[in-house]
Design an enzyme around this catalytic site. Structure first.
Site, PDB file in Angstrom:
ATOM      1  N   HIS A 115      -1.319   6.199   2.177  1.00 18.60           N
ATOM      2  CA  HIS A 115      -1.316   5.242   3.269  1.00 18.60           C
ATOM      3  C   HIS A 115      -1.320   6.042   4.564  1.00 18.60           C
ATOM      4  O   HIS A 115      -0.471   6.911   4.771  1.00 18.60           O
ATOM      5  CB  HIS A 115      -0.088   4.336   3.187  1.00 18.60           C
ATOM      6  CG  HIS A 115      -0.115   3.225   4.186  1.00 18.60           C
ATOM      7  ND1 HIS A 115      -0.887   2.090   4.019  1.00 18.60           N
ATOM      8  CD2 HIS A 115       0.503   3.070   5.378  1.00 18.60           C
ATOM      9  CE1 HIS A 115      -0.732   1.292   5.052  1.00 18.60           C
ATOM     10  NE2 HIS A 115       0.098   1.859   5.900  1.00 18.60           N
ATOM     11  N   CYS A 171       0.798  -1.225   0.000  1.00 18.80           N
ATOM     12  CA  CYS A 171       0.000   0.000   0.000  1.00 18.80           C
ATOM     13  C   CYS A 171       0.834   1.280   0.000  1.00 18.80           C
ATOM     14  O   CYS A 171       0.704   2.120  -0.899  1.00 18.80           O
ATOM     15  CB  CYS A 171      -0.928   0.016   1.211  1.00 18.80           C
ATOM     16  SG  CYS A 171      -2.100  -1.351   1.243  1.00 18.80           S
TER      17      CYS A 171
END
Lengths: 424, 96
Positions: free
Chosen positions: A104, A50
């Site tokens: 993120h 991510c």
């Protein structure tokens, strides 16, 4: 005035397991968007994790430039003070807002989602994200656990809701407010917007409204055709799906480390729950797109939908991402160019986003509909593409060393791929 | 436009060690020792797992831990790594 808005949809861990990509997974709302978009069939993330992937596509730099390889590193501290995609829009007069997981969250975005650099207002996070690692999954004996497989009765969840439901609610509210603002006489509220929406599912745990599981009876779920560990796979290439093993239901299986394998029963259950989670996110996206249309903003809003990277569903005896397999790097990429733009595919108003409720009316499959590009594209290409579509000053190509350069791209604008399709 | 477009995509993934460990999936920056670089073309996916220096963010091209090559015309599911097969060595040379 007249500049297009941007709706940037990021879906966590979504591989192209969508009806519009030929999958049996039920995703009528995303399919409806695909019909009115260009669908890229060969799009790949730069790293199947991510934080590195998001830092990469939001700065248009590859991980070796951002120096973000893990979940903790902030690119401005490590790689350079790079201008992000939303930041560029903000600096060009846009109102920019983040909801959910666009960057993120956490240290990888300086605990602020890169506010105020990238966003006009602090990022919105659903209040129920704090239950992600809590014991909220009901077992048959009535006790609650932290499971991987976690279909829920939403009314029985803490606060009576889930993060992606809250996210869609909040996005709809903002879209309606933006629409009201654009119609007002207040000049300051006439700014075009860049709205980043980061959906949390189908990332693990598979926690979603339980009714979505009924779309996928377990007897209809098929095993991966290549479920066995390839004998020729180097040890270093194998990922151990640690994010699954740490959940109570998977831990109870006492899987051998590192190679398992996952029992067939759970292989099927994981696939079933991933599909259901995708359909759940599809419904939330459908609600947002419907609000966009009802607010009369759809005809002047560029919409981009991506997964941050792919996911392995038992192929090669692997689950999750964390690898270089094409299944881990390949992502869906849809770019909707609205009718009011000169580069639009359409001669007339066609943007229609009616909410498709899978529990009311089972939709038709739409594979093959809409425009398609099979060109090789990378997520670093998105930044310069959206900039070009919106008519902002184009972003120049980065030199081989670019740590001191705030604005440049290591990707390529996809506009040349979009224009011929539009002409056709 | 597609015929004149880029002919591959690049991705990468870090590892702390050549053998799978507890932190294989998400190694912290300080633990990264190896980087797997992969390129995807129309006909092949090639990956090279190289020694890696996180201070410079550069791989050591002379320190190759492993290679993967998948012939996508014959093996679209990437089930058979043919990187060690003699008939593919010229392909690998060209891809590197």
């Amino acid at each position: 005035e007249g500049r297009p808005n941007v709706l940037f949809l990021v879906v966590d861990d979504l591989r192209p397991e969508l009806g519009c990509y030929g999958s049996p997974v039920i995703t009528p709302n995303i399919d409806q968007l695909a019909i009115q978009s260009i669908r890229f069939t060969n799009a790949h993330a730069q790293q199947a994790l991510c934080a590195p992937s998001r830092a990469s596509f939001l700065t248009s730099r590859r991980p070796d430039t951002t120096k973000v390889y893990d979940l903790d590193t902030y690119w401005r501290n490590a790689g350079g003070n790079f201008t992000t995609l939303p930041q560029y829009f903000k600096e060009n007069g846009y109102f920019t807002a983040s909801m959910g997981k666009v960057f993120h969250n956490g240290t990888a975005s300086n605990e602020t989602d890169d506010y105020p650099y990238s966003w006009s207002v602090p990022a919105y996070h659903p209040s129920t994200t704090k239950y992600k690692r809590k014991k909220v999954c009901l077992s048959p004996d009535g006790t609650r656990h932290e499971y991987l497989l976690c279909p829920v009765d939403v009314s029985q969840q803490p606060e009576g809701t889930l993060p992606d439901i809250q996210l869609a609610d909040n996005a709809i509210s903002m879209i309606r407010n933006m629409s009201s603002g654009l119609k007002s006489t207040n000049a300051s509220s006439h700014l075009p917007f860049f709205l980043g929406l980061g959906f949390y599912k189908p990332h693990v745990p598979f926690k979603f409204p339980k009714e979505f599981l009924s779309l996928y009876p377990i007897e209809t779920i098929k095993m991966a055709t290549n479920k066995n560990l390839p004998a020729s796979l180097p040890d270093v290439a194998f990922e151990t799906y640690s994010s699954l093993r740490e959940r109570e239901d998977i831990a109870a299986l006492n899987l051998s480390f590192p190679y398992g394998p996952m029992p067939d029963k759970y292989h099927l259950l994981i696939r079933q729950h991933y599909y259901a989670a995708v359909s759940y996110v599809d419904a939330m996206i459908g609600r947002v797109l419907n609000a966009l249309e009802q607010s009369s903003l759809a005809d002047n809003t560029i919409i981009v939908l991506i997964g941050d990277h792919g996911w392995q569903l038992g192929e090669h005896s692997e689950f999750a991402k964390f690898s270089n397999y094409a299944l881990a790097t390949r992502v869906p990429l849809l770019i909707h160019v609205p009718p009011l733009l000169k580069t639009s595919f359409y001669q007339k108003k066609l943007t229609t986003f009616h909410f498709q409720d899978v529990f009311q009316n089972m939709p038709q499959q739409t594979e093959g509909s809409g425009k398609v590009s099979n060109a090789f594209v990378e997520l670093v290409d998105i930044f310069p593409t959206i900039v070009d579509l919106a008519g902002l000053p184009s972003v120049s190509e980065c030199p081989s060393v670019s740590h001191e350069i705030q604005l440049c791209t290591e990707g390529t604008s996809l506009l040349p791929l979009i224009k011929p399709v539009s002409a056709g | 436009a597609e015929s004149m477009w880029k002919n591959c995509t690049f991705s990468q993934y870090p590892r702390p060690d050549i053998q799978p460990k507890n932190n294989t999936d998400v190694p912290k920056l300080k633990d990264i020792r190896i980087m797997g670089y992969t390129l995807q073309t129309k006909y092949y996916r090639f990956a090279e797992w190289l020694g890696f220096d996180t201070n410079t963010s550069k791989p050591d091209w002379s320190n190759v831990y492993a290679r993967e090559l998948y012939d996508l015309e014959k093996d679209v599911e990437e089930n058979n790594n043919v990187a060690d097969e003699p008939q593919y060595q010229l392909i690998i040379k060209n891809l590197t």
